[in-house]
Design a protein around this motif. Structure first.
Motif, PDB file in Angstrom:
ATOM      1  N   VAL A 368      -7.501  -9.871   6.056  1.00  0.00           N
ATOM      2  CA  VAL A 368      -6.666  -9.266   5.026  1.00  0.00           C
ATOM      3  C   VAL A 368      -6.452  -7.827   5.473  1.00  0.00           C
ATOM      4  O   VAL A 368      -7.386  -7.023   5.476  1.00  0.00           O
ATOM      5  CB  VAL A 368      -7.372  -9.299   3.645  1.00  0.00           C
ATOM      6  CG1 VAL A 368      -6.456  -8.676   2.569  1.00  0.00           C
ATOM      7  CG2 VAL A 368      -7.720 -10.730   3.243  1.00  0.00           C
ATOM      8  N   ARG A 369      -5.210  -7.519   6.007  1.00  0.00           N
ATOM      9  CA  ARG A 369      -4.962  -6.201   6.569  1.00  0.00           C
ATOM     10  C   ARG A 369      -4.228  -5.274   5.623  1.00  0.00           C
ATOM     11  O   ARG A 369      -4.451  -4.078   5.653  1.00  0.00           O
ATOM     12  CB  ARG A 369      -4.125  -6.336   7.854  1.00  0.00           C
ATOM     13  CG  ARG A 369      -4.901  -7.067   8.931  1.00  0.00           C
ATOM     14  CD  ARG A 369      -4.048  -7.237  10.181  1.00  0.00           C
ATOM     15  NE  ARG A 369      -4.780  -8.064  11.162  1.00  0.00           N
ATOM     16  CZ  ARG A 369      -5.602  -7.552  12.053  1.00  0.00           C
ATOM     17  NH1 ARG A 369      -5.810  -6.238  12.077  1.00  0.00           N
ATOM     18  NH2 ARG A 369      -6.226  -8.357  12.873  1.00  0.00           N
ATOM     19  N   HIS A 370      -3.340  -5.865   4.807  1.00  0.00           N
ATOM     20  CA  HIS A 370      -2.516  -5.050   3.913  1.00  0.00           C
ATOM     21  C   HIS A 370      -2.666  -5.541   2.485  1.00  0.00           C
ATOM     22  O   HIS A 370      -2.636  -6.739   2.238  1.00  0.00           O
ATOM     23  CB  HIS A 370      -1.046  -5.127   4.319  1.00  0.00           C
ATOM     24  CG  HIS A 370      -0.847  -4.678   5.754  1.00  0.00           C
ATOM     25  ND1 HIS A 370      -0.950  -3.364   6.140  1.00  0.00           N
ATOM     26  CD2 HIS A 370      -0.570  -5.409   6.875  1.00  0.00           C
ATOM     27  CE1 HIS A 370      -0.756  -3.268   7.419  1.00  0.00           C
ATOM     28  NE2 HIS A 370      -0.515  -4.537   7.931  1.00  0.00           N
ATOM     29  N   ALA A 371      -2.899  -4.670   1.597  1.00  0.00           N
ATOM     30  CA  ALA A 371      -3.041  -4.997   0.185  1.00  0.00           C
ATOM     31  C   ALA A 371      -1.772  -5.661  -0.343  1.00  0.00           C
ATOM     32  O   ALA A 371      -1.822  -6.580  -1.186  1.00  0.00           O
ATOM     33  CB  ALA A 371      -3.364  -3.720  -0.597  1.00  0.00           C
ATOM     34  N   ALA A 372      -0.673  -5.240   0.265  1.00  0.00           N
ATOM     35  CA  ALA A 372       0.606  -5.757  -0.188  1.00  0.00           C
ATOM     36  C   ALA A 372       0.743  -7.247   0.035  1.00  0.00           C
ATOM     37  O   ALA A 372       1.381  -7.966  -0.745  1.00  0.00           O
ATOM     38  CB  ALA A 372       1.736  -5.004   0.520  1.00  0.00           C
ATOM     39  N   ASP A 373       0.129  -7.737   1.120  1.00  0.00           N
ATOM     40  CA  ASP A 373       0.253  -9.160   1.456  1.00  0.00           C
ATOM     41  C   ASP A 373      -0.596 -10.045   0.519  1.00  0.00           C
ATOM     42  O   ASP A 373      -0.346 -11.240   0.375  1.00  0.00           O
ATOM     43  CB  ASP A 373      -0.216  -9.398   2.903  1.00  0.00           C
ATOM     44  CG  ASP A 373       0.660  -8.653   3.913  1.00  0.00           C
ATOM     45  OD1 ASP A 373       1.801  -8.231   3.543  1.00  0.00           O
ATOM     46  OD2 ASP A 373       0.211  -8.450   5.078  1.00  0.00           O
ATOM     47  N   ALA A 374      -1.677  -9.477   0.012  1.00  0.00           N
ATOM     48  CA  ALA A 374      -2.629 -10.290  -0.743  1.00  0.00           C
ATOM     49  C   ALA A 374      -2.076 -10.573  -2.152  1.00  0.00           C
ATOM     50  O   ALA A 374      -1.466  -9.698  -2.769  1.00  0.00           O
ATOM     51  CB  ALA A 374      -3.964  -9.557  -0.849  1.00  0.00           C
ATOM     52  N   GLN A 375      -2.325 -11.824  -2.656  1.00  0.00           N
ATOM     53  CA  GLN A 375      -1.883 -12.207  -3.972  1.00  0.00           C
ATOM     54  C   GLN A 375      -3.098 -12.402  -4.844  1.00  0.00           C
ATOM     55  O   GLN A 375      -4.108 -12.962  -4.396  1.00  0.00           O
ATOM     56  CB  GLN A 375      -1.151 -13.565  -3.869  1.00  0.00           C
ATOM     57  CG  GLN A 375       0.101 -13.479  -2.984  1.00  0.00           C
ATOM     58  CD  GLN A 375       1.085 -12.418  -3.378  1.00  0.00           C
ATOM     59  OE1 GLN A 375       1.376 -12.174  -4.619  1.00  0.00           O
ATOM     60  NE2 GLN A 375       1.647 -11.676  -2.408  1.00  0.00           N
ATOM     61  N   PRO A 376      -3.010 -11.920  -6.132  1.00  0.00           N
ATOM     62  CA  PRO A 376      -4.123 -12.154  -7.032  1.00  0.00           C
ATOM     63  C   PRO A 376      -4.331 -13.663  -7.172  1.00  0.00           C
ATOM     64  O   PRO A 376      -3.384 -14.451  -7.135  1.00  0.00           O
ATOM     65  CB  PRO A 376      -3.663 -11.511  -8.353  1.00  0.00           C
ATOM     66  CG  PRO A 376      -2.638 -10.479  -7.947  1.00  0.00           C
ATOM     67  CD  PRO A 376      -1.956 -11.012  -6.774  1.00  0.00           C
ATOM     68  N   GLY A 377      -5.576 -14.029  -7.278  1.00  0.00           N
ATOM     69  CA  GLY A 377      -5.945 -15.442  -7.427  1.00  0.00           C
ATOM     70  C   GLY A 377      -6.248 -16.114  -6.110  1.00  0.00           C
ATOM     71  O   GLY A 377      -6.855 -17.162  -6.052  1.00  0.00           O
ATOM     72  N   GLU A 378      -5.878 -15.463  -5.005  1.00  0.00           N
ATOM     73  CA  GLU A 378      -6.150 -16.052  -3.677  1.00  0.00           C
ATOM     74  C   GLU A 378      -7.626 -15.950  -3.356  1.00  0.00           C
ATOM     75  O   GLU A 378      -8.284 -15.001  -3.710  1.00  0.00           O
ATOM     76  CB  GLU A 378      -5.366 -15.308  -2.581  1.00  0.00           C
ATOM     77  CG  GLU A 378      -4.665 -16.275  -1.666  1.00  0.00           C
ATOM     78  CD  GLU A 378      -3.673 -15.545  -0.746  1.00  0.00           C
ATOM     79  OE1 GLU A 378      -3.350 -16.106   0.290  1.00  0.00           O
ATOM     80  OE2 GLU A 378      -3.229 -14.378  -1.028  1.00  0.00           O
ATOM     81  N   ALA A 379      -8.125 -16.990  -2.673  1.00  0.00           N
ATOM     82  CA  ALA A 379      -9.566 -16.964  -2.298  1.00  0.00           C
ATOM     83  C   ALA A 379      -9.771 -16.161  -1.007  1.00  0.00           C
ATOM     84  O   ALA A 379      -9.026 -16.335  -0.066  1.00  0.00           O
ATOM     85  CB  ALA A 379     -10.075 -18.404  -2.088  1.00  0.00           C
TER      86      ALA A 379
END
Lengths: 407, 71
Positions: A368-379
Protein backbone atom coordinates in the motif's frame (compact mmCIF):
# COMPACT_ATOMS: atom_id res chain seq x y z
CA UNK A 1 204.10 -9.82 40.56
CA UNK A 2 203.27 -13.30 41.54
CA UNK A 3 199.71 -14.30 42.41
CA UNK A 4 197.61 -17.30 42.94
CA UNK A 5 194.55 -17.43 40.67
CA UNK A 6 192.41 -16.43 43.58
CA UNK A 7 194.63 -13.49 44.47
CA UNK A 8 194.73 -12.20 40.89
CA UNK A 9 191.01 -12.67 40.49
CA UNK A 10 190.44 -10.71 43.70
CA UNK A 11 192.70 -7.92 42.33
CA UNK A 12 190.61 -7.77 39.17
CA UNK A 13 187.43 -7.84 41.19
CA UNK A 14 188.62 -4.82 43.14
CA UNK A 15 189.06 -2.98 39.83
CA UNK A 16 185.36 -3.45 39.11
CA UNK A 17 184.30 -2.54 42.59
CA UNK A 18 186.42 0.57 42.75
CA UNK A 19 185.14 1.80 39.41
CA UNK A 20 182.35 4.12 40.34
CA UNK A 21 180.74 3.92 36.88
CA UNK A 22 180.58 0.15 36.89
CA UNK A 23 178.83 0.14 40.24
CA UNK A 24 175.77 1.94 38.90
CA UNK A 25 175.02 0.83 35.37
CA UNK A 26 171.96 0.44 33.21
CA UNK A 27 172.37 -2.08 30.42
CA UNK A 28 170.07 -2.61 27.47
CA UNK A 29 169.84 -6.00 25.75
CA UNK A 30 167.88 -9.13 25.00
CA UNK A 31 167.32 -11.72 27.71
CA UNK A 32 168.46 -15.25 26.98
CA UNK A 33 169.27 -18.38 29.00
CA UNK A 34 166.88 -17.15 31.61
CA UNK A 35 166.99 -19.47 34.62
CA UNK A 36 164.91 -19.02 37.75
CA UNK A 37 166.70 -21.15 40.35
CA UNK A 38 164.92 -22.86 43.20
CA UNK A 39 167.00 -20.74 45.55
CA UNK A 40 164.98 -17.76 44.31
CA UNK A 41 167.87 -16.17 42.41
CA UNK A 42 167.66 -15.46 38.67
CA UNK A 43 170.45 -16.16 36.22
CA UNK A 44 170.41 -14.95 32.63
CA UNK A 45 172.46 -13.60 29.77
CA UNK A 46 171.96 -10.17 28.29
CA UNK A 47 172.94 -9.88 24.68
CA UNK A 48 172.79 -7.80 21.60
CA UNK A 49 174.10 -8.59 18.13
CA UNK A 50 177.71 -7.94 19.08
CA UNK A 51 178.23 -9.04 22.68
CA UNK A 52 176.84 -10.81 25.65
CA UNK A 53 176.92 -10.29 29.39
CA UNK A 54 176.23 -12.78 32.16
CA UNK A 55 173.76 -11.56 34.73
CA UNK A 56 172.20 -12.51 38.03
CA UNK A 57 169.54 -11.10 40.28
CA UNK A 58 169.50 -12.09 43.94
CA UNK A 59 166.44 -13.27 45.69
CA UNK A 60 166.11 -10.03 47.67
CA UNK A 61 165.76 -8.04 44.43
CA UNK A 62 163.68 -10.72 42.71
CA UNK A 63 161.11 -10.36 45.48
CA UNK A 64 160.69 -6.70 44.53
CA UNK A 65 160.54 -7.45 40.84
CA UNK A 66 157.04 -7.32 39.25
CA UNK A 67 158.13 -7.93 35.68
CA UNK A 68 159.38 -11.46 34.94
CA UNK A 69 161.51 -11.33 31.80
CA UNK A 70 161.34 -14.15 29.31
CA UNK A 71 163.89 -15.21 26.75
CA UNK A 72 163.88 -12.87 23.82
CA UNK A 73 162.57 -9.93 25.80
CA UNK A 74 164.26 -6.60 25.28
CA UNK A 75 165.05 -5.21 28.71
CA UNK A 76 166.94 -2.59 30.59
CA UNK A 77 168.69 -3.98 33.64
CA UNK A 78 170.14 -1.82 36.43
CA UNK A 79 172.84 -2.99 38.83
CA UNK A 80 176.58 -3.25 39.32
CA UNK A 81 179.37 -5.28 37.80
CA UNK A 82 181.02 -7.90 39.95
CA UNK A 83 183.33 -10.77 39.31
CA UNK A 84 182.35 -14.30 40.21
CA UNK A 85 185.63 -15.88 41.22
CA UNK A 86 184.73 -19.61 41.03
CA UNK A 87 184.10 -19.18 37.29
CA UNK A 88 186.34 -16.26 36.58
CA UNK A 89 183.37 -14.45 35.02
CA UNK A 90 182.36 -10.91 35.46
CA UNK A 91 178.65 -10.37 35.61
CA UNK A 92 175.93 -7.87 36.13
CA UNK A 93 174.29 -8.13 39.51
CA UNK A 94 170.91 -6.64 38.67
CA UNK A 95 168.61 -5.02 41.17
CA UNK A 96 165.94 -3.98 38.71
CA UNK A 97 164.90 -5.17 35.27
CA UNK A 98 162.20 -3.57 33.19
CA UNK A 99 161.06 -4.25 29.67
CA UNK A 100 161.86 -1.88 26.88
CA UNK A 101 160.81 -1.98 23.31
CA UNK A 102 157.17 -2.43 24.06
CA UNK A 103 156.83 1.31 24.20
CA UNK A 104 159.04 1.42 21.16
CA UNK A 105 157.09 -1.26 19.32
CA UNK A 106 153.87 0.41 20.28
CA UNK A 107 155.03 3.68 18.78
CA UNK A 108 156.04 1.91 15.57
CA UNK A 109 152.70 0.11 15.50
CA UNK A 110 150.81 3.37 15.84
CA UNK A 111 152.91 5.07 13.17
CA UNK A 112 152.42 2.29 10.65
CA UNK A 113 148.74 2.08 11.46
CA UNK A 114 148.30 5.81 10.93
CA UNK A 115 150.20 5.70 7.65
CA UNK A 116 148.25 2.77 6.20
CA UNK A 117 144.98 4.24 7.41
CA UNK A 118 145.83 7.49 5.64
CA UNK A 119 146.22 5.42 2.46
CA UNK A 120 142.67 4.13 3.01
CA UNK A 121 143.93 0.56 3.29
CA UNK A 122 141.55 -0.09 6.21
CA UNK A 123 138.44 1.19 4.41
CA UNK A 124 135.36 -0.94 4.71
CA UNK A 125 134.68 -0.71 0.99
CA UNK A 126 138.05 -2.32 0.28
CA UNK A 127 136.91 -5.46 2.08
CA UNK A 128 136.12 -8.21 -0.37
CA UNK A 129 133.10 -10.42 0.17
CA UNK A 130 133.82 -13.90 1.45
CA UNK A 131 132.68 -16.92 -0.54
CA UNK A 132 129.69 -18.83 0.80
CA UNK A 133 131.13 -22.18 -0.28
CA UNK A 134 134.92 -22.02 0.06
CA UNK A 135 135.75 -25.40 -1.50
CA UNK A 136 139.49 -24.63 -1.39
CA UNK A 137 140.83 -22.88 1.68
CA UNK A 138 144.37 -21.54 1.67
CA UNK A 139 146.09 -21.43 5.03
CA UNK A 140 149.20 -19.35 5.62
CA UNK A 141 150.96 -20.40 8.80
CA UNK A 142 153.65 -22.69 10.14
CA UNK A 143 153.12 -26.34 9.37
CA UNK A 144 153.90 -27.25 12.99
CA UNK A 145 151.75 -24.57 14.52
CA UNK A 146 149.10 -25.69 16.98
CA UNK A 147 146.91 -23.06 15.35
CA UNK A 148 147.07 -25.04 12.09
CA UNK A 149 145.82 -28.13 13.91
CA UNK A 150 143.04 -26.06 15.46
CA UNK A 151 141.95 -24.87 12.03
CA UNK A 152 141.95 -28.41 10.64
CA UNK A 153 139.86 -29.61 13.58
CA UNK A 154 137.30 -26.89 13.07
CA UNK A 155 137.09 -27.55 9.34
CA UNK A 156 136.78 -31.31 9.84
CA UNK A 157 133.84 -30.75 12.15
CA UNK A 158 132.21 -27.85 10.31
CA UNK A 159 132.95 -28.08 6.63
CA UNK A 160 134.72 -31.31 5.63
CA UNK A 161 133.76 -30.68 2.01
CA UNK A 162 136.71 -28.31 1.84
CA UNK A 163 140.23 -28.89 0.67
CA UNK A 164 142.88 -27.21 2.78
CA UNK A 165 145.97 -25.94 1.01
CA UNK A 166 148.73 -24.93 3.38
CA UNK A 167 151.24 -22.42 2.19
CA UNK A 168 153.86 -22.89 4.89
CA UNK A 169 155.86 -20.06 6.44
CA UNK A 170 157.61 -19.12 9.63
CA UNK A 171 155.32 -16.95 11.75
CA UNK A 172 157.85 -15.41 14.07
CA UNK A 173 161.41 -14.26 13.93
CA UNK A 174 163.26 -12.03 11.55
CA UNK A 175 162.60 -14.18 8.50
CA UNK A 176 158.87 -14.37 9.15
CA UNK A 177 157.66 -11.22 7.35
CA UNK A 178 159.42 -12.08 4.11
CA UNK A 179 158.22 -15.67 4.27
CA UNK A 180 154.63 -14.64 4.96
CA UNK A 181 154.67 -12.32 1.97
CA UNK A 182 156.08 -15.14 -0.19
CA UNK A 183 153.53 -17.66 1.11
CA UNK A 184 150.66 -15.30 0.29
CA UNK A 185 152.18 -14.70 -3.09
CA UNK A 186 152.37 -18.43 -3.84
CA UNK A 187 148.70 -18.91 -3.01
CA UNK A 188 147.69 -16.00 -5.18
CA UNK A 189 149.80 -17.36 -8.03
CA UNK A 190 148.23 -20.78 -7.59
CA UNK A 191 144.93 -18.94 -7.70
CA UNK A 192 142.56 -21.84 -7.03
CA UNK A 193 141.74 -21.11 -3.40
CA UNK A 194 138.53 -19.26 -2.56
CA UNK A 195 139.75 -17.71 0.67
CA UNK A 196 143.00 -17.46 2.65
CA UNK A 197 143.33 -17.86 6.41
CA UNK A 198 146.38 -16.01 7.72
CA UNK A 199 146.83 -17.38 11.20
CA UNK A 200 149.10 -17.66 14.19
CA UNK A 201 148.55 -18.80 17.76
CA UNK A 202 148.95 -16.60 20.79
CA UNK A 203 152.26 -15.16 21.95
CA UNK A 204 153.97 -12.05 23.22
CA UNK A 205 153.80 -8.84 21.29
CA UNK A 206 157.25 -9.63 19.94
CA UNK A 207 156.10 -13.08 18.82
CA UNK A 208 153.27 -11.55 16.86
CA UNK A 209 155.39 -8.76 15.44
CA UNK A 210 155.62 -10.20 11.93
CA UNK A 211 151.90 -9.43 11.63
CA UNK A 212 152.67 -5.77 12.26
CA UNK A 213 155.18 -5.67 9.44
CA UNK A 214 154.51 -3.14 6.72
CA UNK A 215 155.39 -5.49 3.84
CA UNK A 216 153.08 -8.16 5.25
CA UNK A 217 150.29 -5.62 5.71
CA UNK A 218 150.66 -4.41 2.13
CA UNK A 219 150.72 -7.97 0.78
CA UNK A 220 147.48 -8.72 2.65
CA UNK A 221 145.87 -5.54 1.32
CA UNK A 222 146.97 -6.34 -2.24
CA UNK A 223 145.90 -10.00 -2.24
CA UNK A 224 143.28 -10.63 -4.93
CA UNK A 225 141.97 -13.57 -2.90
CA UNK A 226 140.09 -12.50 0.23
CA UNK A 227 141.97 -12.98 3.50
CA UNK A 228 140.69 -13.72 6.99
CA UNK A 229 143.25 -12.96 9.70
CA UNK A 230 143.31 -14.86 12.97
CA UNK A 231 146.36 -13.86 14.94
CA UNK A 232 146.94 -14.52 18.64
CA UNK A 233 144.11 -14.22 21.11
CA UNK A 234 140.96 -12.22 21.14
CA UNK A 235 142.66 -9.21 22.72
CA UNK A 236 145.53 -9.08 20.23
CA UNK A 237 145.18 -6.62 17.39
CA UNK A 238 147.76 -6.51 14.64
CA UNK A 239 148.10 -4.30 11.58
CA UNK A 240 147.21 -7.33 9.47
CA UNK A 241 143.85 -7.46 11.26
CA UNK A 242 143.08 -3.97 10.01
CA UNK A 243 143.93 -4.66 6.36
CA UNK A 244 142.48 -8.15 6.11
CA UNK A 245 139.00 -8.62 4.71
CA UNK A 246 137.80 -10.04 8.00
CA UNK A 247 139.49 -10.13 11.40
CA UNK A 248 138.85 -13.26 13.42
CA UNK A 249 139.68 -13.22 17.13
CA UNK A 250 141.55 -16.54 16.97
CA UNK A 251 142.76 -19.05 14.34
CA UNK A 252 139.84 -21.39 15.14
CA UNK A 253 137.41 -18.51 14.77
CA UNK A 254 138.95 -17.72 11.38
CA UNK A 255 138.12 -21.24 10.23
CA UNK A 256 134.58 -20.88 11.58
CA UNK A 257 134.01 -17.51 9.96
CA UNK A 258 135.28 -18.83 6.64
CA UNK A 259 132.89 -21.73 6.37
CA UNK A 260 129.26 -22.72 6.55
CA UNK A 261 128.30 -25.30 9.16
CA UNK A 262 127.64 -28.79 7.80
CA UNK A 263 124.61 -29.07 10.09
CA UNK A 264 123.15 -25.97 8.45
CA UNK A 265 123.87 -27.47 5.05
CA UNK A 266 122.12 -30.70 6.01
CA UNK A 267 119.16 -28.67 7.18
CA UNK A 268 119.12 -26.63 3.96
CA UNK A 269 119.17 -29.79 1.84
CA UNK A 270 116.43 -31.40 3.93
CA UNK A 271 114.21 -28.34 3.76
CA UNK A 272 114.85 -27.99 0.01
CA UNK A 273 113.65 -31.54 -0.41
CA UNK A 274 110.61 -30.89 1.77
CA UNK A 275 109.82 -27.78 -0.31
CA UNK A 276 110.17 -29.79 -3.47
CA UNK A 277 107.56 -32.27 -2.31
CA UNK A 278 105.29 -29.57 -0.93
CA UNK A 279 105.33 -27.55 -4.13
CA UNK A 280 104.51 -30.54 -6.32
CA UNK A 281 101.80 -31.59 -3.90
CA UNK A 282 100.36 -28.08 -4.02
CA UNK A 283 100.34 -28.15 -7.79
CA UNK A 284 98.57 -31.53 -7.85
CA UNK A 285 96.05 -30.28 -5.28
CA UNK A 286 95.51 -27.14 -7.33
CA UNK A 287 94.83 -29.17 -10.44
CA UNK A 288 92.44 -31.40 -8.49
CA UNK A 289 90.57 -28.32 -7.26
CA UNK A 290 90.38 -27.03 -10.83
CA UNK A 291 88.94 -30.34 -11.90
CA UNK A 292 86.37 -30.27 -9.09
CA UNK A 293 85.37 -26.75 -10.03
CA UNK A 294 85.01 -27.73 -13.66
CA UNK A 295 82.80 -30.65 -12.72
CA UNK A 296 80.68 -28.45 -10.56
CA UNK A 297 80.33 -25.94 -13.39
CA UNK A 298 79.32 -28.75 -15.75
CA UNK A 299 76.61 -29.90 -13.38
CA UNK A 300 75.41 -26.35 -13.09
CA UNK A 301 75.09 -25.95 -16.84
CA UNK A 302 73.47 -29.34 -17.55
CA UNK A 303 69.72 -29.53 -18.71
CA UNK A 304 68.84 -31.65 -15.71
CA UNK A 305 70.05 -28.90 -13.51
CA UNK A 306 68.21 -26.30 -15.57
CA UNK A 307 64.94 -28.20 -15.41
CA UNK A 308 65.32 -28.58 -11.70
CA UNK A 309 66.03 -24.92 -11.50
CA UNK A 310 62.94 -24.00 -13.53
CA UNK A 311 60.86 -26.30 -11.39
CA UNK A 312 62.17 -24.56 -8.40
CA UNK A 313 61.26 -21.25 -9.89
CA UNK A 314 57.75 -22.39 -10.60
CA UNK A 315 57.48 -23.56 -7.03
CA UNK A 316 58.60 -20.17 -5.91
CA UNK A 317 56.06 -18.45 -8.04
CA UNK A 318 53.35 -20.73 -6.78
CA UNK A 319 54.24 -19.93 -3.27
CA UNK A 320 54.17 -16.24 -3.99
CA UNK A 321 50.88 -16.57 -5.83
CA UNK A 322 49.31 -18.42 -2.95
CA UNK A 323 50.48 -15.82 -0.56
CA UNK A 324 49.04 -13.00 -2.69
CA UNK A 325 45.75 -14.83 -3.03
CA UNK A 326 45.54 -15.44 0.64
CA UNK A 327 46.04 -11.74 1.32
CA UNK A 328 43.45 -10.84 -1.22
CA UNK A 329 40.94 -13.31 0.25
CA UNK A 330 41.39 -11.86 3.67
CA UNK A 331 40.77 -8.37 2.31
CA UNK A 332 37.66 -9.53 0.50
CA UNK A 333 36.35 -11.29 3.55
CA UNK A 334 36.83 -8.20 5.65
CA UNK A 335 35.11 -6.08 3.09
CA UNK A 336 32.24 -8.58 2.89
CA UNK A 337 31.76 -8.48 6.63
CA UNK A 338 31.55 -4.72 6.71
CA UNK A 339 29.19 -4.62 3.74
CA UNK A 340 26.97 -7.26 5.30
CA UNK A 341 26.78 -5.16 8.42
CA UNK A 342 25.76 -2.12 6.37
CA UNK A 343 23.30 -4.20 4.44
CA UNK A 344 21.77 -5.56 7.54
CA UNK A 345 21.47 -2.09 8.95
CA UNK A 346 19.49 -1.11 5.88
CA UNK A 347 17.27 -4.25 5.74
CA UNK A 348 13.44 -3.97 6.08
CA UNK A 349 13.58 -6.27 9.05
CA UNK A 350 15.88 -3.82 10.84
CA UNK A 351 13.66 -0.95 9.89
CA UNK A 352 10.62 -2.82 11.21
CA UNK A 353 12.49 -3.46 14.42
CA UNK A 354 12.82 0.26 14.91
CA UNK A 355 8.96 0.46 15.00
CA UNK A 356 8.04 0.88 11.33
CA UNK A 357 5.49 -1.35 9.56
CA UNK A 358 4.91 -2.54 6.02
CA UNK A 359 1.35 -2.49 4.84
CA UNK A 360 0.18 -4.75 1.99
CA UNK A 361 -3.17 -5.48 0.40
CA UNK A 362 -4.14 -8.82 1.81
CA UNK A 363 -5.70 -9.91 -1.48
CA UNK A 364 -2.88 -9.03 -3.89
CA UNK A 365 0.02 -8.91 -1.48
CA UNK A 366 1.10 -5.58 -3.05
CA UNK A 367 2.37 -2.74 -1.00
CA UNK A 368 0.00 0.00 0.00
CA UNK A 369 2.01 2.99 -1.32
CA UNK A 370 -0.55 5.76 -1.67
CA UNK A 371 -3.42 6.53 0.64
CA UNK A 372 -5.36 7.62 -2.37
CA UNK A 373 -5.37 4.12 -3.85
CA UNK A 374 -6.65 2.43 -0.70
CA UNK A 375 -10.42 1.97 -0.23
CA UNK A 376 -12.12 1.80 3.16
CA UNK A 377 -13.24 -1.72 3.93
CA UNK A 378 -10.34 -3.31 2.05
CA UNK A 379 -8.38 -5.98 3.91
CA UNK A 380 -4.79 -5.14 4.59
CA UNK A 381 -1.89 -6.86 6.29
CA UNK A 382 0.30 -4.84 8.67
CA UNK A 383 3.69 -6.46 8.82
CA UNK A 384 5.65 -5.73 12.04
CA UNK A 385 9.10 -7.04 12.85
CA UNK A 386 7.81 -9.85 14.99
CA UNK A 387 4.56 -10.72 13.24
CA UNK A 388 1.64 -9.65 10.98
CA UNK A 389 -1.61 -7.97 11.89
CA UNK A 390 -4.65 -8.56 9.68
CA UNK A 391 -6.74 -5.41 9.54
CA UNK A 392 -9.39 -3.60 7.56
CA UNK A 393 -9.30 0.03 6.43
CA UNK A 394 -11.94 2.01 8.23
CA UNK A 395 -11.35 5.46 6.92
CA UNK A 396 -8.69 7.44 5.16
CA UNK A 397 -7.25 10.90 5.29
CA UNK A 398 -5.11 11.92 2.35
CA UNK A 399 -3.51 14.67 4.39
CA UNK A 400 -4.50 17.26 1.86
CA UNK A 401 -4.19 19.90 4.54
CA UNK A 402 -0.60 18.85 5.16
CA UNK A 403 0.14 19.21 1.52
CA UNK A 404 -1.49 22.60 1.53
CA UNK A 405 0.31 23.87 4.50
CA UNK A 406 3.60 22.35 3.59
CA UNK A 407 3.80 23.12 -0.15
CA UNK B 1 121.90 -30.76 -17.42
CA UNK B 2 124.94 -32.74 -16.39
CA UNK B 3 125.26 -36.11 -14.73
CA UNK B 4 124.21 -35.69 -11.15
CA UNK B 5 126.82 -38.08 -9.78
CA UNK B 6 129.59 -35.79 -10.96
CA UNK B 7 128.24 -32.58 -9.49
CA UNK B 8 129.97 -30.87 -6.58
CA UNK B 9 127.86 -30.05 -3.53
CA UNK B 10 127.83 -26.40 -4.51
CA UNK B 11 126.70 -27.11 -8.08
CA UNK B 12 124.09 -29.67 -7.02
CA UNK B 13 122.67 -27.37 -4.37
CA UNK B 14 122.62 -24.39 -6.74
CA UNK B 15 120.66 -26.43 -9.33
CA UNK B 16 118.31 -27.66 -6.61
CA UNK B 17 117.53 -24.06 -5.68
CA UNK B 18 116.95 -23.15 -9.33
CA UNK B 19 114.52 -26.06 -9.66
CA UNK B 20 112.68 -24.92 -6.54
CA UNK B 21 112.33 -21.44 -8.00
CA UNK B 22 111.01 -22.83 -11.27
CA UNK B 23 108.49 -25.00 -9.46
CA UNK B 24 107.46 -22.14 -7.18
CA UNK B 25 106.63 -19.96 -10.19
CA UNK B 26 103.70 -22.38 -10.58
CA UNK B 27 103.46 -21.89 -14.32
CA UNK B 28 104.68 -25.26 -15.49
CA UNK B 29 102.58 -28.05 -16.91
CA UNK B 30 102.23 -30.95 -14.49
CA UNK B 31 104.39 -33.20 -16.64
CA UNK B 32 107.31 -30.74 -16.53
CA UNK B 33 106.85 -30.23 -12.80
CA UNK B 34 107.05 -33.96 -12.18
CA UNK B 35 110.24 -34.19 -14.26
CA UNK B 36 111.79 -31.29 -12.34
CA UNK B 37 110.70 -32.82 -9.06
CA UNK B 38 112.45 -36.07 -9.97
CA UNK B 39 115.68 -34.27 -10.83
CA UNK B 40 115.40 -32.14 -7.69
CA UNK B 41 115.01 -35.25 -5.58
CA UNK B 42 118.14 -36.79 -7.10
CA UNK B 43 120.05 -33.56 -6.57
CA UNK B 44 119.13 -33.42 -2.91
CA UNK B 45 120.21 -37.05 -2.53
CA UNK B 46 123.51 -36.16 -4.19
CA UNK B 47 123.94 -33.29 -1.71
CA UNK B 48 123.23 -35.58 1.21
CA UNK B 49 125.66 -38.21 -0.03
CA UNK B 50 128.37 -35.60 -0.44
CA UNK B 51 127.76 -34.30 3.08
CA UNK B 52 127.82 -37.81 4.53
CA UNK B 53 130.99 -38.83 2.74
CA UNK B 54 132.86 -35.56 3.08
CA UNK B 55 136.35 -35.90 4.49
CA UNK B 56 138.65 -32.92 4.82
CA UNK B 57 141.59 -33.03 2.42
CA UNK B 58 144.77 -31.36 3.63
CA UNK B 59 147.47 -30.50 1.11
CA UNK B 60 150.35 -28.14 0.95
CA UNK B 61 151.62 -25.83 -1.69
CA UNK B 62 155.31 -26.36 -2.31
CA UNK B 63 157.82 -23.71 -3.18
CA UNK B 64 157.62 -24.78 -6.81
CA UNK B 65 153.86 -24.22 -6.81
CA UNK B 66 152.83 -27.89 -6.73
CA UNK B 67 150.10 -29.20 -4.45
CA UNK B 68 151.01 -32.33 -2.53
CA UNK B 69 149.24 -34.20 0.27
CA UNK B 70 150.31 -33.23 3.74
CA UNK B 71 150.83 -36.21 6.00
Amino acid sequence: MNYTVAELTEQIRQMFIENYWLQDVTVRGEISNMKRASSGHWYFTLKDDKAQLRGAMWRSSVSLQQYVPENGAQVEAHGYIDLYAPRGEYQLIADFIHPIGIGDLYARFEQLKARLEAEDLFDADRKRPLPAFPTRIGVVTSREAAAFQDVQNVLRRRFPLAEVILSPTAVQGEAAPGQIVAALDRLNQYGKVDVILLIRGGGSIEDLWAFNDEAVARAVAASPIPIISGVGHETDFTIVDFVSDLRAPTPSAAAELATPNIDDLRYSVASAQANLTAILQAQVNGLRDDLDNAQRAMRHLSPVRQIASQRQRIDDWNTRLERVQKVRLITLRERLTSRTAALEAASPQAILARGYAIVTYSASGERVRHAADAQPGEAITVQLHDGDLNARIEDKDTHEHYRRTLF
Amino acid sequence: MSTIDELSFEAAYAELETILEQLESGELPLEDSVALFERGRKLSERCQTLLDKAELRVNQLTGSGDVEPLT
